[in-house]
Design a protein around this motif. Sequence first.
Motif, short mmCIF file in Angstrom:
data_model
loop_
_atom_site.label_atom_id
_atom_site.label_comp_id
_atom_site.label_asym_id
_atom_site.label_seq_id
_atom_site.Cartn_x
_atom_site.Cartn_y
_atom_site.Cartn_z
N VAL A 184 34.55 32.63 49.80
CA VAL A 184 33.62 32.75 50.91
C VAL A 184 33.47 34.23 51.27
O VAL A 184 34.30 35.07 50.90
N GLU A 185 32.42 34.56 51.97
CA GLU A 185 32.20 35.95 52.36
C GLU A 185 33.38 36.46 53.19
O GLU A 185 33.84 35.78 54.12
N GLY A 186 33.89 37.63 52.82
CA GLY A 186 35.05 38.19 53.51
C GLY A 186 36.37 37.64 53.03
O GLY A 186 37.41 37.88 53.65
N GLY A 187 36.36 36.90 51.91
CA GLY A 187 37.57 36.29 51.39
C GLY A 187 38.53 37.30 50.78
O GLY A 187 38.20 38.47 50.57
N THR A 188 39.73 36.82 50.46
CA THR A 188 40.80 37.68 49.96
C THR A 188 41.23 37.25 48.57
O THR A 188 41.44 36.06 48.33
N ALA A 189 41.40 38.23 47.68
CA ALA A 189 41.94 37.99 46.34
C ALA A 189 43.39 38.46 46.31
O ALA A 189 43.67 39.61 46.67
N VAL A 190 44.29 37.59 45.91
CA VAL A 190 45.72 37.92 45.80
C VAL A 190 46.05 38.02 44.31
O VAL A 190 45.93 37.03 43.58
N ILE A 191 46.47 39.21 43.85
CA ILE A 191 46.64 39.44 42.42
C ILE A 191 47.97 40.14 42.13
O ILE A 191 48.53 40.82 42.99
N PRO A 192 48.51 39.99 40.91
CA PRO A 192 49.82 40.57 40.56
C PRO A 192 49.73 42.06 40.25
O PRO A 192 49.06 42.47 39.30
N ALA A 193 50.42 42.86 41.04
CA ALA A 193 50.39 44.32 40.86
C ALA A 193 51.08 44.75 39.58
O ALA A 193 50.76 45.81 39.03
N ASP A 194 52.03 43.96 39.09
CA ASP A 194 52.80 44.34 37.92
C ASP A 194 52.12 43.98 36.61
O ASP A 194 52.61 44.34 35.54
N SER A 195 51.02 43.27 36.68
CA SER A 195 50.35 42.83 35.47
C SER A 195 49.68 43.99 34.74
O SER A 195 49.12 44.90 35.35
N GLU A 196 49.73 43.92 33.43
CA GLU A 196 49.02 44.88 32.59
C GLU A 196 47.52 44.83 32.86
O GLU A 196 46.79 45.80 32.61
#
Length: 482
Positions: free
Chosen positions: A225-237
């Motif tokens: 949705v507009e203004g949504g958040t993506a949570v992603i792995p910082a350690d990933s290549e």
Amino acid sequence: MSALLKWPITARDSLPLALWSAREIAAATGGEANGAFQVSGVEMDSRDVRPGDLFVALKGEAMDGHCFVDAAFAKGAAAALVSEPVDGPHVLVADTTEALEALANAARGRAEAVRIGVTGSVGKTGVKEAIFAALDRSSRGAAHRSVRSYNNHVGVPLSLARMPARSKFGVFEMGMNHAGEISGLTAQAKPHVAVVTTIAPAHIENLGSMEAIADAKSEIFAGLVEGGTAVIPADSEYFERLKSHAEKSGAKVVSFGRADHADVRLLDAIPMSHGGTLVTATLGDARLCFTVAEPGDHWISNALCVVAAVRAAGGDLGAAGLALAEMGGLKGRGARHRIGAPGGNALLIDESYNANPASMRATLRQLGQTPATRRVAVLGSMKELGDFAAKFHAQLAEPIYEAKVDFAVLVGEEMRALARELGKPSAHPLGNPLTFAHCNSPDEAIEQLEEYGITAGDAVLVKGSNSIGLGALITHFVGREI
């Protein structure tokens, strides 16, 4: 009594307690209701129907759900969603698959729930369950989630259709085998928070490269949705690749991991005597110290992901910490059993539901850290690796030796590559003797283990792709009498 009288009343309290009424189902699907009824659940498998459910008679290539309507009513179904007239309360529609999707859309629209979508090559079911446990605790039972691994083109709309109107949170798992599949799922769920747990060579047979896997998982951001958040792995290549996809979708990006740039960053991890970990993490403006009950380095990363997702969803971080401290292993995904053995008990670790190179290495590493008299690894073939299969299976020799495995049982045709690797004289590290056996079936694996003789103090890891059927081995050893 006075405290009860002061209990806050919200607009949500005026919403119906029943999941769906006949009128609501008809309105959502454009169908015609036959009879007045209310349902408390939605089910597509007649074997799983419980009293009060709505049975959805889906038509597949090999099976027609209409053949099981009578069985569903016999088990207590309150009504059926059908495309052919049947005896009993029902809603008649043109197409039951399309009707289920319409019911899912209606459920999403009527509930003011914050929706969290979870995908990833490894750990998505465990992370989904932990996020749900945290949000359910803080919302006093007003959280909803997809059960089991209902994460495909049928499972996601079914999970949405089951979401009560009073839900404050909804957590939905999204899986894929090919590019484009997650796009359809995220369009249905329209999450406020989209989580990618990690990128690993699962389904590489169909996608061809790790970059393609990262791109396919990133499809989840397109439905935000507009203004949504993506949570992603910082350690990933593939962090930058994931971040780029998320930003193109207009998402706010929150990362987790050990990397210095992680927004939810690990500061300290202290192993505990029961196998869990005491974790300290920084969230930029705060620090959080909590216990992770599940053993293994991979669960430290999962826990950081859970914290990031719960915060992004507006949940309570204290509840997240408590949920992680109480999480038990899921069936087929880390459940631990104490099984009878001569002289006492042995530990049986059930990872029989799924396997890919990354999860194999993670669980073997945990086996190596598990106190045991002897360590046994029952490893089933990893599927959907295509031309990479022989390479990835052979590469498991290194983590097997690092885990100091005493006996390995290899099950399935693809495991021949690992058997050849373990059979090489040069593969045996000095001072770490290893015996192994290759089998074609779980029954043969059971025979090998019985012949080997599991004794008190042993730790047995069972891991493989679900299609190998190693769950039968778990059932055998958990249920046997000594």
